[in-house]
Design an enzyme around this catalytic site. Structure first.
Site, PDB file in Angstrom:
ATOM      1  N   GLN A   1      10.461  28.610  44.476  1.00  0.00           N
ATOM      2  CA  GLN A   1      11.613  28.631  45.388  1.00  0.00           C
ATOM      3  C   GLN A   1      11.322  29.383  46.682  1.00  0.00           C
ATOM      4  OE1 GLN A   1      14.321  26.904  44.959  1.00  0.00           O
ATOM      5  NE2 GLN A   1      13.992  26.304  42.839  1.00  0.00           N
TER       6      GLN A   1
ATOM      7  N   LYS B   1       9.507  20.633  45.618  1.00  0.00           N
ATOM      8  CA  LYS B   1      10.522  21.540  46.186  1.00  0.00           C
ATOM      9  C   LYS B   1      10.201  21.891  47.632  1.00  0.00           C
ATOM     10  CE  LYS B   1      11.450  23.599  41.687  1.00  0.00           C
ATOM     11  NZ  LYS B   1      12.703  22.997  41.264  1.00  0.00           N
TER      12      LYS B   1
ATOM     13  N   HIS C   1      13.093  31.682  35.702  1.00  0.00           N
ATOM     14  CA  HIS C   1      13.286  30.295  35.259  1.00  0.00           C
ATOM     15  C   HIS C   1      12.634  30.185  33.877  1.00  0.00           C
ATOM     16  CE1 HIS C   1      12.440  25.920  35.262  1.00  0.00           C
ATOM     17  NE2 HIS C   1      13.344  25.802  36.217  1.00  0.00           N
TER      18      HIS C   1
HETATM   19  N1  PLP Z   1      10.277  28.322  38.784  1.00  0.00           N
HETATM   20  C1  PLP Z   1      11.371  28.244  39.526  1.00  0.00           C
HETATM   21  C2  PLP Z   1      11.898  29.480  40.184  1.00  0.00           C
HETATM   22  C3  PLP Z   1      12.031  27.022  39.676  1.00  0.00           C
HETATM   23  O1  PLP Z   1      13.132  26.955  40.412  1.00  0.00           O
HETATM   24  C4  PLP Z   1      11.513  25.885  39.024  1.00  0.00           C
HETATM   25  C5  PLP Z   1      12.213  24.595  39.110  1.00  0.00           C
HETATM   26  O2  PLP Z   1      13.408  24.535  39.302  1.00  0.00           O
HETATM   27  C6  PLP Z   1      10.347  26.016  38.280  1.00  0.00           C
HETATM   28  C7  PLP Z   1       9.742  27.249  38.188  1.00  0.00           C
HETATM   29  C8  PLP Z   1       9.737  24.859  37.586  1.00  0.00           C
HETATM   30  O3  PLP Z   1       9.225  23.964  38.512  1.00  0.00           O
HETATM   31  P1  PLP Z   1       8.636  22.562  38.045  1.00  0.00           P
HETATM   32  O4  PLP Z   1       9.699  21.930  37.188  1.00  0.00           O
HETATM   33  O5  PLP Z   1       8.411  21.830  39.310  1.00  0.00           O
HETATM   34  O6  PLP Z   1       7.392  22.824  37.290  1.00  0.00           O
END
Ligand code: PLP
Length: 422
Positions: free
Chosen positions: A218, A241, A138
């Site tokens: 995730q 999540k 991500h």
């Molecule tokens: N890492 C992964 C694998 C994600 O799916 C996400 C959000 O979709 C994030 C990090 C970032 O999470 P957050 O926006 O809650 O900080």
């Protein structure tokens, strides 16, 4: 435009180990309609819905004991502090960390990774060093390292994926060397659902003296996580999540690392003494990394979310999502011109696909008109999507409360929409 519903009957054995109807009643939002149709919510990888037990925590907190924590001597401050610190212990147990002082509250996974980059990274990385990330990351586990690399001059190397979207472990082994200082990898890919062998990756990283940061955003909603079994040096996740609120997340770190890492944000709460004459000194972990008033209600509600999820059972949730995933996969595979991205043998409940002659954005907009919420776009994983030769996919992602009937509605709606746009 076709209105026929052409869906094979669901497998008769498809029932979760928990009472699905009772569980759905915990989620008020699942009763709402969207454009006059019952909501089918398949955007769980972006944000999961929130059970009333968690929603009620906000009412309870603001109605009964809203107060700033740690500093007050009055009853409300004591109660708020106890609930806040109680959640730290809940999170410790959820991750099987050794000590609750290893649990740092952040705004989410993104902030947790930025904390590691700006504190550990800034003091441990230099020109000549290498940080290994994966093609599956991500943006939140790419950009903080890129920003820091620009400043400090270390090198970022990328672990490739195979055609199924599984990490190439042979390449990983080859990329690891004595210059590798950190491996930063997600536990489960949000874009494809691939589950990465993070414990094995940790062992290999440690063999060359590198640390490993695992982005668990995730993974925590779908499987039991044991940071000691993984031997993760850092592990991050987000509340929203995992059936909890937005605005709160967690960084776990090994104690010996956290204790020597410098603070990354200054302010109240994170100090021991502040002086204009001598050096300001800092609080012990975890408070050293929690400057300012935290998201108190959100942290307390996160604790309730983790209790809720453990009450249902992560094993049962994961199994049910696998049933949903395999049924949905089997059904969408029958659609002409539909291609699934992400077919790794170990996958969480994420179904990413593109359809010949139908733009993902159009599918997302039109299927919403039928009450079905899916995500379309690059899923904050642009390098991965470009690797697969696409700019966007449609993504359906499943949670504990989803049903086989919802998959039938989704597949029927998808067919209608594809007929409309082609
Ligand atoms: N890492 C992964 C694998 C994600 O799916 C996400 C959000 O979709 C994030 C990090 C970032 O999470 P957050 O926006 O809650 O900080």
């Amino acid at each position: 435009m076709s209105h026929t519903v052409d869906v094979a009957p669901a497998p008769s054995a498809a029932a979760p180990a928990f009472d699905l109807n009772a569980l759905r009643e915990d989620f008020p939002i699942l009763c709402r309609e969207v454009h006059g149709k019952p909501l089918v919510y398949f955007d769980n990888a972006a944000t999961s819905q929130t059970p009333r037990q968690v929603i009620e925590m906000f009412n309870d907190y603001y109605s009964r004991y809203n107060a700033n924590i740690h500093r007050g001597l009055h009853t409300l401050a004591d109660e708020a502090t106890a609930a806040f610190e109680g959640t730290r212990e809940t999170v410790r147990a959820f991750l099987n960390a050794e000590d609750s002082r290893q649990i740092i509250f952040t705004r989410g996974t993104t902030e947790a990774i930025n904390l590691v980059a700006n504190s550990w990274g800034r003091t441990n990385l230099a020109p000549g060093d290498e940080v290994l990330i994966s093609m599956l990351e991500h943006h939140s586990n790419i950009v903080p390292w890129q920003l820091l690399a620009r400043e400090l001059g270390f090198t970022i190397k990328v672990i490739p994926v195979d055609v199924d979207g599984a990490l190439d472990m042979t390449a990983y082994r080859t990329l690891l060397n004595e210059r590798t200082k950190l491996v930063a990898v997600n536990h489960v890919s949000n874009a494809l659902g691939t589950i990465n062998p993070v414990a094995e990756m940790a062992t290999l990283a440690h063999e060359v003296g590198a640390n490993i940061l695992v982005d668990g955003a995730q993974a925590t909603p779908h499987q039991t996580v044991d940071v000691q079994a993984i031997d993760a040096d850092f592990y991050a996740f987000s509340g929203h999540k995992v059936y909890g609120p937005t605005g709160v997340g967690v960084l776990y770190g090994k104690r010996e690392l956290l204790e020597v890492m410098p603070p990354w944000q200054g302010g109240g709460e994170m100090i021991s003494t502040v002086s204009f004459e001598v050096d300001t000194t800092f609080a012990a972990i975890p408070h050293k990394f929690e400057a300012g008033t935290p998201a108190i209600a959100e942290v307390i509600a996160l604790g309730r979310a983790l209790e809720w999820v453990q009450g249902v059972g992560l094993g049962a949730i994961g199994d049910w999502e696998q049933t949903l995933l395999s049924y949905a996969t089997q059904q969408v595979r029958k659609i002409d011109g539909l291609r699934i991205l992400g077919t790794a043998p170990h996958k969480a409940g994420v179904l990413s696909f593109v359809v010949d002659g139908a733009h993902s954005q159009d599918i997302g907009l039109l299927i919403d008109q039928l009450g079905v919420a899916i995500r379309t776009g690059h899923h904050c994983a642009q390098p991965l999507l470009h690797h697969f030769g696409v700019d966007a996919t449609c993504r359906a992602s499943f949670a504990a409360y989803n049903t086989v009937e919802e998959i039938d509605t989704f597949v029927a709606s998808l067919k209608r929409v594809i007929n409309m746009v082609r």
